[in-house]
Design a protein around this motif. Structure first.
Motif, PDB file in Angstrom:
ATOM      1  N   TYR A 126      39.569  39.864  48.269  1.00 22.71           N
ATOM      2  CA  TYR A 126      40.114  40.246  46.967  1.00 22.71           C
ATOM      3  C   TYR A 126      41.414  41.026  47.163  1.00 22.71           C
ATOM      4  O   TYR A 126      41.572  41.745  48.152  1.00 22.71           O
ATOM      5  N   ILE A 127      42.321  40.881  46.219  1.00 33.21           N
ATOM      6  CA  ILE A 127      43.630  41.526  46.278  1.00 33.21           C
ATOM      7  C   ILE A 127      43.664  42.623  45.207  1.00 33.21           C
ATOM      8  O   ILE A 127      43.482  42.340  44.028  1.00 33.21           O
ATOM      9  N   THR A 128      43.927  43.855  45.632  1.00 39.22           N
ATOM     10  CA  THR A 128      44.000  44.966  44.682  1.00 39.22           C
ATOM     11  C   THR A 128      45.368  44.974  44.005  1.00 39.22           C
ATOM     12  O   THR A 128      46.290  44.251  44.423  1.00 39.22           O
ATOM     13  N   SER A 129      45.512  45.810  43.000  1.00 35.84           N
ATOM     14  CA  SER A 129      46.804  45.922  42.306  1.00 35.84           C
ATOM     15  C   SER A 129      47.882  46.479  43.228  1.00 35.84           C
ATOM     16  O   SER A 129      49.065  46.283  42.983  1.00 35.84           O
ATOM     17  N   ASP A 153      35.598  43.963  48.695  1.00 34.29           N
ATOM     18  CA  ASP A 153      34.833  44.423  47.534  1.00 34.29           C
ATOM     19  C   ASP A 153      35.372  43.762  46.260  1.00 34.29           C
ATOM     20  O   ASP A 153      36.505  44.019  45.853  1.00 34.29           O
ATOM     21  N   PRO A 154      34.553  42.927  45.591  1.00 29.09           N
ATOM     22  CA  PRO A 154      35.032  42.241  44.381  1.00 29.09           C
ATOM     23  C   PRO A 154      35.344  43.184  43.225  1.00 29.09           C
ATOM     24  O   PRO A 154      36.068  42.809  42.308  1.00 29.09           O
ATOM     25  N   THR A 176      40.946  41.551  41.113  1.00 26.74           N
ATOM     26  CA  THR A 176      40.609  40.375  40.320  1.00 26.74           C
ATOM     27  C   THR A 176      41.184  39.097  40.937  1.00 26.74           C
ATOM     28  O   THR A 176      40.663  38.003  40.716  1.00 26.74           O
ATOM     29  N   GLU A 177      42.262  39.222  41.678  1.00 32.03           N
ATOM     30  CA  GLU A 177      42.823  38.063  42.380  1.00 32.03           C
ATOM     31  C   GLU A 177      42.073  37.912  43.702  1.00 32.03           C
ATOM     32  O   GLU A 177      41.642  38.891  44.296  1.00 32.03           O
TER      33      GLU A 177
END
Length: 127
Positions: free
Chosen positions: A13-16, A23-24, A28-29
């Motif tokens: 998952y890619i954080t902002s 960790d999902p 959201t990406e």
């Protein structure tokens, strides 16, 4: 699951802040990759690394320009899906943020057994 079945995947998952995490709840990406790299693909990658790497008389590493495309080739082989609507192509991989690609490559290379253990990991006590 048989030993030869390698269709399992892992999602990152890619954080902002463009951090790559497992960790999902933190992003959201996402980018989904093959959970296991077939040995055949590992050998192809390592043979190319060897072909594009040489050493000068002082033992300094010299890299041919082609070595820099190997990681993109690896990503094209292992990325099975992503949250973006765009197709998974070399051109679209080039459009991803470098920070994301660098972290993703580090994580998948370790997952596939490419990366050697860091000094901290080597010094961790075994219980």
């Amino acid at each position: 699951m048989g030993l030869l079945l390698t269709d399992e995947t892992k999602r990152f998952y890619i954080t902002s802040e463009l951090e790559v995490v497992e960790d999902p709840d933190l992003g959201t990406e996402w980018i989904e990759v093959k959970a296991h790299l077939p040995y055949h693909e590992y050998r192809i990658y390592m043979k190319k690394v060897n072909r594009f790497t040489s050493y000068d008389s002082k033992g300094n590493v010299k890299l041919k320009d082609e070595v820099f495309d190997l990681d993109k080739e690896l990503l094209l082989k292992v990325i099975v899906a992503w949250s973006d609507e765009a197709d998974i192509t070399a051109e679209n991989i080039d459009k991803l943020p470098n920070k994301v690609i660098t972290q993703l490559l580090t994580k998948i290379k370790k997952m596939y057994g490419f990366a050697a253990a860091t000094k901290e990991e080597e010094e961790e006590p075994v219980e």
